[in-house]
Design a protein around this motif. Structure first.
Motif, PDB file in Angstrom:
ATOM      1  N   LEU A   9       0.852  -1.188   0.000  1.00  0.00           N
ATOM      2  CA  LEU A   9       0.000   0.000   0.000  1.00  0.00           C
ATOM      3  C   LEU A   9       0.891   1.243   0.000  1.00  0.00           C
ATOM      4  CD1 LEU A   9      -2.699   1.505   0.242  1.00  0.00           C
ATOM      5  CD2 LEU A   9      -2.592   1.136   2.727  1.00  0.00           C
ATOM      6  N   ILE A  10       0.689   2.114  -0.984  1.00  0.00           N
ATOM      7  CA  ILE A  10       1.513   3.314  -1.143  1.00  0.00           C
ATOM      8  C   ILE A  10       0.653   4.563  -1.020  1.00  0.00           C
ATOM      9  CG2 ILE A  10       2.938   4.638  -2.762  1.00  0.00           C
ATOM     10  CD1 ILE A  10       3.931   2.076  -3.953  1.00  0.00           C
ATOM     11  N   THR A  11       1.179   5.568  -0.333  1.00  0.00           N
ATOM     12  CA  THR A  11       0.531   6.869  -0.255  1.00  0.00           C
ATOM     13  C   THR A  11       1.603   7.948  -0.184  1.00  0.00           C
ATOM     14  OG1 THR A  11      -1.243   8.121   0.836  1.00  0.00           O
ATOM     15  CG2 THR A  11       0.330   6.962   2.267  1.00  0.00           C
ATOM     16  N   ASN A  12       1.187   9.209  -0.043  1.00  0.00           N
ATOM     17  CA  ASN A  12       2.135  10.314   0.148  1.00  0.00           C
ATOM     18  C   ASN A  12       1.375  11.531   0.661  1.00  0.00           C
ATOM     19  OD1 ASN A  12       0.786  11.390  -2.065  1.00  0.00           O
ATOM     20  ND2 ASN A  12       2.635  11.907  -3.208  1.00  0.00           N
ATOM     21  N   ASP A  13       2.057  12.670   0.779  1.00  0.00           N
ATOM     22  CA  ASP A  13       1.350  13.900   1.154  1.00  0.00           C
ATOM     23  C   ASP A  13       1.504  14.981   0.094  1.00  0.00           C
ATOM     24  OD1 ASP A  13       3.897  14.942   1.506  1.00  0.00           O
ATOM     25  OD2 ASP A  13       3.639  15.461   3.613  1.00  0.00           O
ATOM     26  N   ASP A  14       2.123  14.658  -1.033  1.00  0.00           N
ATOM     27  CA  ASP A  14       2.291  15.627  -2.119  1.00  0.00           C
ATOM     28  C   ASP A  14       1.253  15.449  -3.222  1.00  0.00           C
ATOM     29  OD1 ASP A  14       4.611  17.061  -1.188  1.00  0.00           O
ATOM     30  OD2 ASP A  14       5.791  15.261  -1.607  1.00  0.00           O
ATOM     31  N   GLY A  15       0.415  14.423  -3.112  1.00  0.00           N
ATOM     32  CA  GLY A  15      -0.604  14.168  -4.121  1.00  0.00           C
ATOM     33  C   GLY A  15      -0.185  13.080  -5.092  1.00  0.00           C
ATOM     34  N   TYR A  16      -1.170  12.396  -5.651  1.00  0.00           N
ATOM     35  CA  TYR A  16      -0.892  11.226  -6.485  1.00  0.00           C
ATOM     36  C   TYR A  16      -0.175  11.581  -7.785  1.00  0.00           C
ATOM     37  CZ  TYR A  16      -4.676  12.207  -9.826  1.00  0.00           C
ATOM     38  OH  TYR A  16      -5.470  12.760 -10.808  1.00  0.00           O
ATOM     39  N   ARG A  17      -0.226  12.858  -8.199  1.00  0.00           N
ATOM     40  CA  ARG A  17       0.467  13.267  -9.421  1.00  0.00           C
ATOM     41  C   ARG A  17       1.943  13.593  -9.180  1.00  0.00           C
ATOM     42  NH1 ARG A  17      -4.357  16.247  -9.557  1.00  0.00           N
ATOM     43  NH2 ARG A  17      -5.789  15.757 -11.275  1.00  0.00           N
ATOM     44  N   ALA A  18       2.359  13.703  -7.941  1.00  0.00           N
ATOM     45  CA  ALA A  18       3.723  14.144  -7.621  1.00  0.00           C
ATOM     46  C   ALA A  18       4.764  13.192  -8.201  1.00  0.00           C
ATOM     47  CB  ALA A  18       3.909  14.259  -6.116  1.00  0.00           C
ATOM     48  N   LYS A  19       5.883  13.758  -8.585  1.00  0.00           N
ATOM     49  CA  LYS A  19       6.954  12.954  -9.165  1.00  0.00           C
ATOM     50  C   LYS A  19       7.450  11.903  -8.174  1.00  0.00           C
ATOM     51  CE  LYS A  19      11.410  13.378 -11.550  1.00  0.00           C
ATOM     52  NZ  LYS A  19      12.463  14.320 -12.007  1.00  0.00           N
ATOM     53  N   GLY A  20       7.544  12.283  -6.899  1.00  0.00           N
ATOM     54  CA  GLY A  20       8.102  11.378  -5.901  1.00  0.00           C
ATOM     55  C   GLY A  20       7.341  10.083  -5.747  1.00  0.00           C
ATOM     56  N   ILE A  21       6.000  10.155  -5.701  1.00  0.00           N
ATOM     57  CA  ILE A  21       5.229   8.930  -5.509  1.00  0.00           C
ATOM     58  C   ILE A  21       5.303   8.045  -6.748  1.00  0.00           C
ATOM     59  CG2 ILE A  21       2.982   9.819  -6.280  1.00  0.00           C
ATOM     60  CD1 ILE A  21       1.719   8.192  -3.978  1.00  0.00           C
ATOM     61  N   ASN A  22       5.371   8.652  -7.911  1.00  0.00           N
ATOM     62  CA  ASN A  22       5.468   7.846  -9.129  1.00  0.00           C
ATOM     63  C   ASN A  22       6.829   7.171  -9.259  1.00  0.00           C
ATOM     64  OD1 ASN A  22       2.862   8.158 -10.786  1.00  0.00           O
ATOM     65  ND2 ASN A  22       3.260  10.233 -10.078  1.00  0.00           N
ATOM     66  N   VAL A  23       7.885   7.832  -8.778  1.00  0.00           N
ATOM     67  CA  VAL A  23       9.193   7.175  -8.711  1.00  0.00           C
ATOM     68  C   VAL A  23       9.150   6.016  -7.726  1.00  0.00           C
ATOM     69  CG1 VAL A  23      11.595   7.487  -7.991  1.00  0.00           C
ATOM     70  CG2 VAL A  23      10.494   9.210  -9.430  1.00  0.00           C
ATOM     71  N   LEU A  24       8.482   6.226  -6.576  1.00  0.00           N
ATOM     72  CA  LEU A  24       8.376   5.164  -5.583  1.00  0.00           C
ATOM     73  C   LEU A  24       7.621   3.959  -6.136  1.00  0.00           C
ATOM     74  CD1 LEU A  24       8.888   4.235  -2.692  1.00  0.00           C
ATOM     75  CD2 LEU A  24       6.804   5.422  -1.998  1.00  0.00           C
ATOM     76  N   ILE A  25       6.536   4.216  -6.856  1.00  0.00           N
ATOM     77  CA  ILE A  25       5.781   3.119  -7.468  1.00  0.00           C
ATOM     78  C   ILE A  25       6.683   2.321  -8.399  1.00  0.00           C
ATOM     79  CG2 ILE A  25       3.907   2.583  -9.084  1.00  0.00           C
ATOM     80  CD1 ILE A  25       2.487   5.144  -7.935  1.00  0.00           C
ATOM     81  N   ASN A  26       7.432   3.011  -9.245  1.00  0.00           N
ATOM     82  CA  ASN A  26       8.315   2.326 -10.189  1.00  0.00           C
ATOM     83  C   ASN A  26       9.424   1.564  -9.478  1.00  0.00           C
ATOM     84  OD1 ASN A  26       6.955   3.124 -12.530  1.00  0.00           O
ATOM     85  ND2 ASN A  26       8.066   5.070 -12.640  1.00  0.00           N
ATOM     86  N   SER A  27       9.894   2.106  -8.352  1.00  0.00           N
ATOM     87  CA  SER A  27      11.024   1.467  -7.665  1.00  0.00           C
ATOM     88  C   SER A  27      10.635   0.151  -7.005  1.00  0.00           C
ATOM     89  CB  SER A  27      11.625   2.422  -6.634  1.00  0.00           C
ATOM     90  OG  SER A  27      10.814   2.539  -5.488  1.00  0.00           O
ATOM     91  N   VAL A  28       9.355  -0.034  -6.670  1.00  0.00           N
ATOM     92  CA  VAL A  28       8.947  -1.275  -5.998  1.00  0.00           C
ATOM     93  C   VAL A  28       8.191  -2.217  -6.929  1.00  0.00           C
ATOM     94  CG1 VAL A  28       8.891  -0.128  -3.762  1.00  0.00           C
ATOM     95  CG2 VAL A  28       6.770  -0.323  -5.091  1.00  0.00           C
ATOM     96  N   LYS A  29       8.028  -1.828  -8.194  1.00  0.00           N
ATOM     97  CA  LYS A  29       7.361  -2.730  -9.140  1.00  0.00           C
ATOM     98  C   LYS A  29       8.088  -4.065  -9.193  1.00  0.00           C
ATOM     99  CE  LYS A  29       4.784   0.147 -12.409  1.00  0.00           C
ATOM    100  NZ  LYS A  29       4.698   0.624 -13.810  1.00  0.00           N
ATOM    101  N   GLY A  30       7.311  -5.124  -9.222  1.00  0.00           N
ATOM    102  CA  GLY A  30       7.889  -6.452  -9.261  1.00  0.00           C
ATOM    103  C   GLY A  30       8.022  -7.093  -7.897  1.00  0.00           C
TER     104      GLY A  30
END
Length: 257
Positions: A9-30
């Motif tokens: 389960l992933i969340t953040n406080d910068d919003g779902y469009r933020a670059k940081g959360i999308n990098v985090l999603i990519n980093s844990v894929k797989g």
């Protein structure tokens, strides 16, 4: 759904469009199935705030194999609560929050929506991590942080964490990271916190600003020192805020009349 694979389960406080959360999603894929429930816009400084006086709304933003992304009108903690109780088909194996745009080291852990979400995961007895990069820019370069977000996530998935404990992970910006330091929170406080100004009708307003005063800049056991030396700082953070050392000193109060 393969229940043998970890549910992240992933969340953040910068919003779902933020670059940081999308990098985090990519980093844990797989690593497993990823469920993202994040605010629909910036929610920095929310700490553990919840939405008690208004309803919450969610919207499915993206769905693909092993990934669902929902936006939520609430706070980071609302997102964790909704993710666990309403959107996840089973209890998540890990909650990860971030990657925050800006440091959450030292006393910032108290104010941080990123860390509020991680602490909420710990309240649910789920191993949880808050990740932050020391760069407030919306276009911050997360290239060199991805290795550590994945490594630390893998380690927590393998080893778990004590009940009631989450990790506060801060990452220096740049390409010369020296490794990981396990640290404690630096003692310090924010000073000169507000800048007086005027609004459009000449009424006084105050803008939040200031600087962090480090009480122990040379203590090698602290997160601020580790970060200043180019290390990724990892601080285990507890939900239980009881000062156990002071309980016995206060026992005499029980005899007050």
């Amino acid at each position: 759904m393969d229940n043998k694979r970890p549910l992240i389960l992933i969340t953040n406080d910068d919003g779902y469009r933020a670059k940081g959360i999308n990098v985090l999603i990519n980093s844990v894929k797989g690593l497993g199935e990823v469920l993202v429930v994040a605010p629909d816009g910036p929610r920095s400084g929310m700490s553990s705030a919840i939405s008690a006086l208004q309803p919450l709304r969610i919207h499915l933003e993206k769905e693909e194999t092993d990934l669902k992304i929902y936006s939520c009108t609430g706070t980071p903690v609302d997102c964790v609560k909704l993710g666990i109780s309403q959107l996840a088909s089973r209890k998540p194996d890990i909650v990860i929050s971030g990657i925050n745009h800006g440091s959450n080291a030292a006393v910032a852990v108290i104010y941080s929506g990123t860390m509020g979400a991680a602490l909420e995961g710990a309240i649910f007895k789920i191993p949880s991590i808050g990740f932050s990069l020391l760069d407030h820019s919306a276009q911050a370069d997360f290239t060199y942080s991805q290795e550590y977000t994945r490594l630390i996530t893998e380690q927590v998935l393998q080893e778990g964490l004590p009940i009631g404990t989450c990790l506060n992970v801060n990452i220096p910006k740049g390409d010369d990271l020296k490794g990981i330091k396990i640290c404690r929170q630096t003692s310090g406080q924010w000073v000169e916190e507000f800048m007086p100004s005027k609004d459009g009708v000449n009424k006084q307003v105050f803008w939040l600003t200031g600087r962090f005063h480090n009480d122990e800049p040379f203590d090698e056991a602290t997160d601020e020192w580790a970060l200043s030396q180019g290390y990724v700082s990892v601080v285990p953070v507890k939900i239980d805020m009881t000062n156990y050392d002071h309980i016995n000193k206060m026992k005499s109060w029980e005899n007050l009349k």
